[in-house]
Design a protein around this motif. Structure first.
Motif, PDB file in Angstrom:
ATOM      1  N   GLY A 123       0.550  -1.558   0.119  1.00  0.00           N
ATOM      2  CA  GLY A 123       0.217  -0.043   0.208  1.00  0.00           C
ATOM      3  C   GLY A 123       0.651   1.190  -0.041  1.00  0.00           C
ATOM      4  N   ALA A 124       2.126   1.719   0.773  1.00  0.00           N
ATOM      5  CA  ALA A 124       2.781   2.395   0.811  1.00  0.00           C
ATOM      6  C   ALA A 124       3.333   2.737  -0.695  1.00  0.00           C
ATOM      7  N   PHE A 147       1.654   2.122  -3.391  1.00  0.00           N
ATOM      8  CA  PHE A 147       1.157   2.236  -4.200  1.00  0.00           C
ATOM      9  C   PHE A 147       0.805   3.623  -3.898  1.00  0.00           C
ATOM     10  N   ALA A 148       1.022   4.147  -2.984  1.00  0.00           N
ATOM     11  CA  ALA A 148       0.614   5.654  -2.741  1.00  0.00           C
ATOM     12  C   ALA A 148       1.854   6.554  -3.079  1.00  0.00           C
ATOM     13  N   TYR A 195       3.767   5.920  -5.534  1.00  0.00           N
ATOM     14  CA  TYR A 195       3.164   5.865  -7.218  1.00  0.00           C
ATOM     15  C   TYR A 195       2.174   6.941  -7.400  1.00  0.00           C
ATOM     16  N   LEU A 196       0.956   6.755  -6.595  1.00  0.00           N
ATOM     17  CA  LEU A 196       0.125   7.573  -6.645  1.00  0.00           C
ATOM     18  C   LEU A 196       0.789   8.795  -7.172  1.00  0.00           C
ATOM     19  N   ALA A 197       1.764   9.171  -5.507  1.00  0.00           N
ATOM     20  CA  ALA A 197       2.257  10.664  -5.539  1.00  0.00           C
ATOM     21  C   ALA A 197       2.704  11.589  -6.708  1.00  0.00           C
ATOM     22  N   TRP A 246       0.275  13.157   0.027  1.00  0.00           N
ATOM     23  CA  TRP A 246       0.526  11.383  -1.261  1.00  0.00           C
ATOM     24  C   TRP A 246       1.761  10.993  -0.302  1.00  0.00           C
ATOM     25  N   VAL A 291       0.809  10.421   3.189  1.00  0.00           N
ATOM     26  CA  VAL A 291       0.030   8.636   3.506  1.00  0.00           C
ATOM     27  C   VAL A 291       1.385   7.594   2.485  1.00  0.00           C
ATOM     28  N   ALA A 292       1.849   8.472   1.776  1.00  0.00           N
ATOM     29  CA  ALA A 292       2.848   6.594   1.516  1.00  0.00           C
ATOM     30  C   ALA A 292       3.294   6.629   2.579  1.00  0.00           C
ATOM     31  N   LEU A 312       2.339   4.508   6.010  1.00  0.00           N
ATOM     32  CA  LEU A 312       1.625   3.271   5.399  1.00  0.00           C
ATOM     33  C   LEU A 312       3.193   2.411   6.097  1.00  0.00           C
ATOM     34  N   TYR A 313       3.922   3.231   5.216  1.00  0.00           N
ATOM     35  CA  TYR A 313       5.762   2.550   5.235  1.00  0.00           C
ATOM     36  C   TYR A 313       5.601   2.175   6.376  1.00  0.00           C
TER      37      TYR A 313
END
Length: 138
Positions: free
Chosen positions: A60-61, A63-64, A66-68, A97, A100-101, A104-105
């Motif tokens: 999830g980290a 993916f977040a 990547y979204l950033a 983002w 968020v990353a 999650l990390y």
């Protein structure tokens, strides 16, 4: 004269050969070993589940992150230049983002630290079994 065995067991004990006793001990040890293996399997499965959940958080980290990058690119192209300069809008979205990353990390990393690959209960019971075998009378 009294015997240390109840009457129904004394005849049986006299008729039991050393070979049968060793066979019985061997069967008991085999069963004990199988039970220990099953306990180890259960513990390892439980720890693998915890590791899988932590890996999901790390995924999830990723993916977040990547979204950033994606949103940073989109914000640079379609920035909110009506409200503020496009560069500042892109920087704000990317920062959100990024936070968020990071959360999650850190959460995934901390959960991964709690994973114990050693089947502790199995090791403890094997130690107890070994101690009993060394001194079966207590």
């Amino acid at each position: 004269m009294t015997t240390p065995y109840p009457p129904d067991h004394s005849d049986r004990a006299e008729r039991t050969s050393i070979g049968e006793l060793i066979g019985n001990i061997s069967d008991d040890l085999s069963q004990l070993f199988r039970q220990e293996v099953e306990l180890a399997k259960a513990e390892i499965k439980q720890e693998a589940t915890k590791a899988g959940k932590a890996a999901g958080m790390l995924g999830g980290a990723g993916f977040a992150g990547y979204l950033a990058v994606l949103l940073l690119s989109l914000a640079a192209v379609y920035g909110l230049d009506a409200v503020m300069p496009a560069g500042w809008a892109a920087l704000i979205v990317a920062a959100v983002w990024g936070i968020v990353a990071a959360v999650l990390y850190v959460t995934g990393k901390n959960r991964l630290k709690t994973v114990d690959p050693m089947p502790r209960r199995t090791v403890d019971t094997i130690k107890e079994d070994a101690q009993w075998l060394k001194n079966p009378t207590g």
